[in-house]
Design a protein around this motif. Structure first.
Motif, PDB file in Angstrom:
ATOM      1  N   ALA A 162      -1.353   5.328  -0.184  1.00 17.64           N
ATOM      2  CA  ALA A 162      -1.318   5.708  -1.600  1.00 17.64           C
ATOM      3  C   ALA A 162      -1.698   4.483  -2.422  1.00 17.64           C
ATOM      4  N   GLY A 163      -1.772   4.670  -3.734  1.00 13.14           N
ATOM      5  CA  GLY A 163      -2.183   3.582  -4.628  1.00 13.14           C
ATOM      6  C   GLY A 163      -3.326   4.076  -5.494  1.00 13.14           C
TER       7      GLY A 163
ATOM      8  N   VAL B 167       4.424   4.280   4.405  1.00 14.37           N
ATOM      9  CA  VAL B 167       3.481   4.539   3.302  1.00 14.37           C
ATOM     10  C   VAL B 167       2.972   3.175   2.823  1.00 14.37           C
ATOM     11  N   VAL B 168       1.661   2.983   2.897  1.00 17.73           N
ATOM     12  CA  VAL B 168       1.047   1.708   2.483  1.00 17.73           C
ATOM     13  C   VAL B 168       0.458   1.891   1.088  1.00 17.73           C
ATOM     14  N   THR B 169       0.887   1.060   0.129  1.00 14.47           N
ATOM     15  CA  THR B 169       0.402   1.236  -1.258  1.00 14.47           C
ATOM     16  C   THR B 169      -0.226  -0.040  -1.825  1.00 14.47           C
ATOM     17  N   VAL B 170      -0.531  -1.012  -0.973  1.00 13.81           N
ATOM     18  CA  VAL B 170      -1.055  -2.285  -1.494  1.00 13.81           C
ATOM     19  C   VAL B 170      -2.475  -2.095  -2.036  1.00 13.81           C
ATOM     20  N   SER B 171      -2.931  -3.033  -2.857  1.00 11.15           N
ATOM     21  CA  SER B 171      -4.240  -2.887  -3.517  1.00 11.15           C
ATOM     22  C   SER B 171      -5.383  -2.987  -2.510  1.00 11.15           C
ATOM     23  N   THR B 172      -6.550  -2.512  -2.935  1.00  6.68           N
ATOM     24  CA  THR B 172      -7.717  -2.568  -2.031  1.00  6.68           C
ATOM     25  C   THR B 172      -8.092  -4.011  -1.714  1.00  6.68           C
ATOM     26  N   ASN B 173      -7.915  -4.926  -2.660  1.00 11.30           N
ATOM     27  CA  ASN B 173      -8.280  -6.321  -2.349  1.00 11.30           C
ATOM     28  C   ASN B 173      -7.330  -6.927  -1.317  1.00 11.30           C
TER      29      ASN B 173
END
Ligand SMILES: Cc1cc2nc3c(=O)[nH]c(=O)nc-3n(C[C@H](O)[C@H](O)[C@H](O)COP(=O)(O)OP(=O)(O)OC[C@H]3O[C@@H](n4cnc5c(N)ncnc54)[C@H](O)[C@@H]3O)c2cc1C
Length: 420
Positions: A390-391, A232-238
């Protein structure tokens, strides 16, 4: 500890990023599938992400939140219930912008006209039914005497300037019903406390996700390789758009979605007050009526001897680049105009956030550029039943919030639980 030595470098599920979404995903998975091994991988040295509390006045006094502070849509916000469950205190003092909240702005003709102009603007945004998206500045009435105030409020909401953000996306924003409350010990403390039962590795940066193999996804990290059945990858869009994590095979649609859903910027400066009697507890004041380049000031939050100054968009970036002294000087100039020239003597800078320059975030909360609102679903779409996203930016209506982030984490966990 190198990751290879952690259960032989293999887990069922790896969750990348220990913010509200990652913690939410991991806790939900623990609940749904206690049979699975889970690890939360976090690049920084703490859990919470953009939820970050500090405790300069001691553990028993109210905390200061450098990131999220308000439980928006508090009655239906999942974090409200979690706060009570983990033994933290939900403070129900009305927010300054809601009924019963305190604003210093006099209830005069000017204040009423400004509030009406801002309301009209948001109604036009909500009612927009054009086929093509537009930028928010097109929703201003020509010659509106309060357009600078609308620019300022729009910037606080999106973290971007009006002419960069999507009308359709802001029209979809809905944090849920209910007032805005706070957690006395801090929103950051809440996310961190909720994350305590999750096996977590801090200071481990994931740099590559190889999802080419049939059996496992292979993560390259600063502490070695880790294989997982699902990720599951939740890092920010930037972080995604800067390709600080690369995918193999590449996922250009994710990178494009992230780039067109960038993080706006909001920063806080906490100012210490030597003579707290001058100010009323939990009162709000804008630094300027007629300039978009203004701070918003929360005086003595929770009665603490501080002012929380809030800056957004271009002004926030300019001040962040110049540093805490420039932020402080700007705030004092604005506060002097409201409270008189002597006020400067009682104030000193305490601590400031600098979210744009933080490499694991790159900003504060996501907005959609015109035409990009539907890309929130592209960002959130899973791949091959084993790579999940997610995020906050994945939420269609509760983007930019910590409870929106949590909900996307829970949704990803439910999908993982079904897939494995
Ligand atoms: C000043 C400010 C005020 C705000 N006010 C509010 C508010 O009042 N109410 C509200 O609801 N929301 C508010 N927000 C927004 C809210 O904080 C965010 O929407 C939410 O916390 C985002 O959570 P997340 O889990 O999606 O992302 P993040 O918190 O960004 O979590 C992602 C995590 O991934 C980690 N990471 C990044 N790269 C890597 C890598 N390569 N490997 C491993 N880990 C990595 C990061 O360190 C981070 O911990 C505010 C934000 C700011 C900055």
């Amino acid at each position: 500890m190198p990751i290879e030595s952690w259960k032989g470098g293999e887990v069922d599920v790896a969750v990348i990023g220990a913010g509200a979404a990652g913690v939410g995903a991991a806790r939900q998975l623990q609940l749904l599938r206690p049979d699975l091994s889970i690890v939360l991988l976090e690049a920084s040295d703490r859990v919470g992400g953009r939820a970050r509390s500090i405790h300069p006045f001691g553990a028993d006094a109210a905390a200061l939140d450098l990131g999220c502070g308000w439980l928006h849509g508090a009655r239906t916000n999942a974090w409200t219930g979690i706060a009570e469950e983990v033994g933290l205190t939900v403070d129900r003092t009305p927010a300054p912008w809601s009924d019963g909240g305190h604003r210093l702005e006099q209830n005069d003709a000017d204040a009423k006209a400004a509030a009406a102009a801002v309301n009209d603007f948001f109604e036009r945004v909500d009612d927009y039914r054009g086929n093509d998206d537009a930028d928010l500045s097109t929703m201003l009435s020509p010659d509106d005497p309060w357009s600078e105030r609308i620019y300022a409020v729009g910037a606080f909401m999106t973290g971007g300037e009006l002419d960069k953000s999507s009308v359709i996306d802001l029209g979809r924003y809905d944090p849920g019903p209910g007032p805005d409350w706070r957690v006395r010990q801090g929103y950051g403390t809440l996310v961190e406390t909720f994350g305590l039962p999750v096996p977590t590795v801090l200071s481990v940066e994931v740099s590559r996700i190889d999802h080419s193999g049939a059996d496992h996804i292979v993560l390259s990290t600063s502490k070695g390789e880790l294989r997982a059945r699902a990720v599951v990858v939740t890092v920010s869009t930037n972080v995604l758009a800067a390709e600080r994590i690369t995918f193999w095979p590449p996922l250009p649609e994710k990178i494009e979605a992230a780039a067109r859903l960038p993080l706006g910027l909001a920063n806080k400066l906490f100012i210490r007050i030597a003579d707290p009697e001058i100010f009323t507890d939990d009162t709000h004041v804008m630094g300027s009526k007629h300039s978009r380049r203004t701070g918003a000031y929360q005086l003595k939050p929770f009665g603490a001897s501080v002012i929380e100054a809030y800056f957004a968009a271009d002004l926030a970036l300019d001040l962040e680049r110049q540093g805490i002294d420039a932020m402080f000087a700007f705030s004092v100039e604005q506060l002097k105009r409201v409270f008189g020239a002597d006020i400067g003597k009682t104030l000193s800078p305490l601590v400031a956030s600098a979210w744009a320059g933080e490499p694991f975030f790159g900003g504060s909360y996501s907005y959609a550029t015109p035409g990009a609102s539907d890309l929130r679903s592209v960002l959130a779409a899973p791949r091959d039943g084993r790579l999940f996203f997610a995020g906050e930016a994945c939420s269609k209506a509760r983007y930019s919030t910590a409870h929106g982030a949590y909900e996307t984490g829970v949704a990803a966990a439910e999908a993982v639980a079904k897939a494995l």
